[in-house]
Design a protein around this motif. Structure first.
Motif, mmCIF file in Angstrom:
data_model
loop_
_atom_site.group_PDB
_atom_site.id
_atom_site.type_symbol
_atom_site.label_atom_id
_atom_site.label_comp_id
_atom_site.label_asym_id
_atom_site.label_seq_id
_atom_site.Cartn_x
_atom_site.Cartn_y
_atom_site.Cartn_z
ATOM 1 N N GLY A 233 0.828 -1.209 0.000
ATOM 2 C CA GLY A 233 0.000 0.000 0.000
ATOM 3 C C GLY A 233 0.861 1.258 0.000
ATOM 4 O O GLY A 233 0.500 2.266 -0.614
ATOM 5 N N GLU A 234 2.015 1.200 0.694
ATOM 6 C CA GLU A 234 2.922 2.360 0.693
ATOM 7 C C GLU A 234 3.558 2.545 -0.683
ATOM 8 O O GLU A 234 3.697 3.657 -1.185
ATOM 9 N N LEU A 235 3.946 1.418 -1.286
ATOM 10 C CA LEU A 235 4.685 1.500 -2.557
ATOM 11 C C LEU A 235 3.769 1.696 -3.760
ATOM 12 O O LEU A 235 4.182 2.275 -4.776
ATOM 13 N N ALA A 236 2.561 1.196 -3.660
ATOM 14 C CA ALA A 236 1.630 1.266 -4.799
ATOM 15 C C ALA A 236 0.277 1.743 -4.290
ATOM 16 O O ALA A 236 -0.692 0.977 -4.237
ATOM 17 N N PRO A 237 0.187 3.022 -3.897
ATOM 18 C CA PRO A 237 -1.032 3.518 -3.261
ATOM 19 C C PRO A 237 -2.268 3.311 -4.134
ATOM 20 O O PRO A 237 -2.213 3.495 -5.348
ATOM 21 N N GLY A 238 -3.348 2.895 -3.487
ATOM 22 C CA GLY A 238 -4.618 2.728 -4.194
ATOM 23 C C GLY A 238 -4.763 1.396 -4.900
ATOM 24 O O GLY A 238 -5.825 1.098 -5.437
ATOM 25 N N LEU A 239 -3.704 0.588 -4.892
ATOM 26 C CA LEU A 239 -3.774 -0.674 -5.654
ATOM 27 C C LEU A 239 -3.933 -1.902 -4.759
ATOM 28 O O LEU A 239 -3.932 -3.035 -5.245
ATOM 29 N N VAL A 240 -4.064 -1.684 -3.445
ATOM 30 C CA VAL A 240 -4.385 -2.783 -2.510
ATOM 31 C C VAL A 240 -5.479 -2.276 -1.561
ATOM 32 O O VAL A 240 -5.660 -1.066 -1.415
ATOM 33 N N PRO A 241 -6.194 -3.185 -0.889
ATOM 34 C CA PRO A 241 -7.214 -2.718 0.047
ATOM 35 C C PRO A 241 -6.588 -2.016 1.261
ATOM 36 O O PRO A 241 -5.461 -2.333 1.646
ATOM 37 N N VAL A 242 -7.352 -1.113 1.857
ATOM 38 C CA VAL A 242 -6.923 -0.473 3.109
ATOM 39 C C VAL A 242 -6.979 -1.513 4.227
ATOM 40 O O VAL A 242 -7.963 -2.248 4.342
ATOM 41 N N VAL A 243 -5.914 -1.584 5.028
ATOM 42 C CA VAL A 243 -5.920 -2.489 6.188
ATOM 43 C C VAL A 243 -6.299 -1.668 7.420
ATOM 44 O O VAL A 243 -5.626 -0.692 7.743
ATOM 45 N N TYR A 244 -7.376 -2.056 8.089
ATOM 46 C CA TYR A 244 -7.798 -1.329 9.292
ATOM 47 C C TYR A 244 -7.045 -1.833 10.520
ATOM 48 O O TYR A 244 -6.696 -1.077 11.394
ATOM 49 N N ARG A 245 -6.833 -3.142 10.564
ATOM 50 C CA ARG A 245 -6.090 -3.695 11.694
ATOM 51 C C ARG A 245 -5.639 -5.106 11.337
ATOM 52 O O ARG A 245 -6.328 -5.806 10.585
ATOM 53 N N SER A 246 -4.469 -5.516 11.922
ATOM 54 C CA SER A 246 -4.156 -6.944 11.833
ATOM 55 C C SER A 246 -3.804 -7.421 13.237
ATOM 56 O O SER A 246 -3.352 -6.641 14.074
ATOM 57 N N ASP A 247 -4.070 -8.701 13.472
ATOM 58 C CA ASP A 247 -3.867 -9.272 14.807
ATOM 59 C C ASP A 247 -3.177 -10.617 14.588
ATOM 60 O O ASP A 247 -3.797 -11.589 14.150
ATOM 61 N N ALA A 248 -1.859 -10.620 14.901
ATOM 62 C CA ALA A 248 -1.068 -11.820 14.608
ATOM 63 C C ALA A 248 -1.523 -12.998 15.469
ATOM 64 O O ALA A 248 -1.554 -14.138 14.998
ATOM 65 N N ASP A 249 -1.921 -12.737 16.736
ATOM 66 C CA ASP A 249 -2.305 -13.851 17.627
ATOM 67 C C ASP A 249 -3.549 -14.578 17.119
ATOM 68 O O ASP A 249 -3.652 -15.794 17.191
ATOM 69 N N MET A 250 -4.499 -13.799 16.622
ATOM 70 C CA MET A 250 -5.737 -14.404 16.113
ATOM 71 C C MET A 250 -5.661 -14.645 14.598
ATOM 72 O O MET A 250 -6.641 -15.063 13.983
ATOM 73 N N ALA A 251 -4.499 -14.359 14.004
ATOM 74 C CA ALA A 251 -4.274 -14.557 12.559
ATOM 75 C C ALA A 251 -5.314 -13.814 11.718
ATOM 76 O O ALA A 251 -5.869 -14.357 10.758
#
Ligand code: SR1
Length: 402
Positions: free
Chosen positions: A88-106
């Motif tokens: 998303g940083e490198l190719a703005p607008g070409l991936v979905p916006v990530v609101y949150r990720s939680d590694a423990d709950m995958a």
């Protein structure tokens, strides 16, 4: 003890409710599990009163289409979240916006793209995506260049590489894409009418040698941070928008693997036109569109990648005369080789594609399968002698009898 467990729909709703930037008000939320992929749960959460929505994606600890006999690390959810943010940083607008990720709950909680269509479905239905080649070329050139030794600090790259060690997902590719199709593996799913064609692959020394070399490249060549599974089921489109999703296979690998994955899936649709086009004239038109898309994708990718090299190359050695041309030639050859390998595995391997597998008429399906196999074989065996994208076009058109 780990808190991980597969979410119920009620739990997915509770988690979604905490994303206040999407759901600032408390009206009822509704969940529907829509995961039709091979590895994950996907909850589509909507708020009927406001029309707002998001996606909660959760990794399962095994391969869904095989069952718990094939365990899979949940770390891929962390990898997916980090890859999406980097892309998303490198190719703005070409991936979905990530609101949150939680590694423990995958978990990865992200933008709902239901106003788009999965490209595989769109292509099967005859959709036309005039901006796709430009968008994907932008995505590929920027995400691959700026994560490679050409476009980033080479010590930082080694550290980054460590964050994207993805052994379980790489093993899926090493086995299901680059190993099992080349012998009589138990997981292959060979229709009786195609048995002779699969057997001819297993005895084709020239093909086996090139496929082994491609596998070695996938195992050893840490060129750039790949998406790792960039088929048309990992791309959402509208005629004016393209969004790349699902980078859970992300790892540092050979650049041509990502480009080849998309090209392969366009070619599988090309083969599927044995059924999806109503008549010979329509078939030719549709195939011309697909070939044009492939040519534009490569041409635009090459132009952009060369421009990034000229403008942002981090290293004096990059300006050595002839180096860029040689590098681009090798990328083209890898693209062609991996396109062949990625197509071949979808014809009689475990995970097939709707472009061909859902063709209801057996004869039409067999024609599409044999055509795809012919194209895939020729791409693989000729990859190291290719000098232009026209070489790929010729292989596809000749196989189709044009
Ligand atoms: C077990 S094979 C599953 C396949 O689905 C994913 O999308 C990848 O393409 C993988 O190879």
């Amino acid at each position: 003890m780990s808190k991980y467990h597969p979410l119920s729909e009620a739990e997915a709703i509770e988690i979604a409710r905490s994303i206040v930037e999407v759901f600032p008000t408390g009206e009822e939320l509704v969940s529907r599990e829509i995961g039709d992929g091979n590895l994950n749960l996907v909850f589509h959460i909507t708020q009927p009163a406001t029309g707002r929505s998001l996606i909660v994606k959760q990794a399962l600890p095994y391969v869904k289409i095989i069952g718990d006999s094939w365990p899979l690390s949940l770390d891929r959810a962390r990898i997916e979240g980090e890859a999406l943010i980097k892309q998303g940083e490198l190719a703005p607008g070409l991936v979905p916006v990530v609101y949150r990720s939680d590694a423990d709950m995958a978990l990865t909680i992200m933008e709902d793209l239901s106003d788009h269509v999965i490209m595989r479905k769109g292509l099967i239905e005859g959709g036309v995506y005039p901006d796709f080649a430009e968008h994907l070329a932008e995505f590929l050139s920027r995400t691959l260049f700026f994560t490679s030794d050409l476009g980033m600090n080479q010590q930082d790259k080694k550290v980054q590489l460590g964050r994207f060690i993805n052994p379980d997902l790489c093993k899926i590719t090493e086995d299901f894409v680059l190993n099992f199709p080349y012998f009589d593996a138990e997981s292959n799913n060979i229709e009786p009418h195609l048995r002779d064609a699969a057997e001819s692959v297993w005895h084709d020394e020239e093909l086996l040698l090139e496929a082994a070399k491609l596998r070695e490249k996938f195992l050893t060549q840490a060129q750039a941070l790949l998406h790792g599974d960039l088929h048309t089921g990992s791309i959402f489109v509208t005629p004016a928008s393209t969004k790349v999703i699902d980078p859970e296979f992300a790892y540092y690998g050979p650049i041509g693997f990502d480009i080849g994955a998309t090209v392969a899936n366009l070619l599988l649709n090309f083969a599927g036109q044995e059924h999806w086009s109503p008549d010979e004239a329509g078939r030719r038109d549709r195939r011309a569109y697909l070939i044009h898309t492939i040519t534009e994708l490569w041409t635009r990718f090459e132009r952009k990648f060369r421009a990034l090299w000229d403008e942002h190359g981090v290293d004096k050695r990059l300006s050595v005369r002839g180096y860029q041309d040689d590098y681009m030639k090798r990328l083209l050859q890898d693209t062609i080789g991996f396109a062949g390998a990625k197509a071949l595995r979808r014809i009689y391997g475990l995970a097939q594609v709707a472009d061909i597998a859902t063709i209801p008429d057996r004869d039409a399906r067999e024609r599409a399968q044999r055509l795809a196999l012919d194209i895939a074989r020729n791409l693989i065996v000729s990859n190291r002698s290719a000098t232009s994208i026209e070489d790929l076009v010729r292989i596809a058109e000749t196989a189709a009898g044009y």
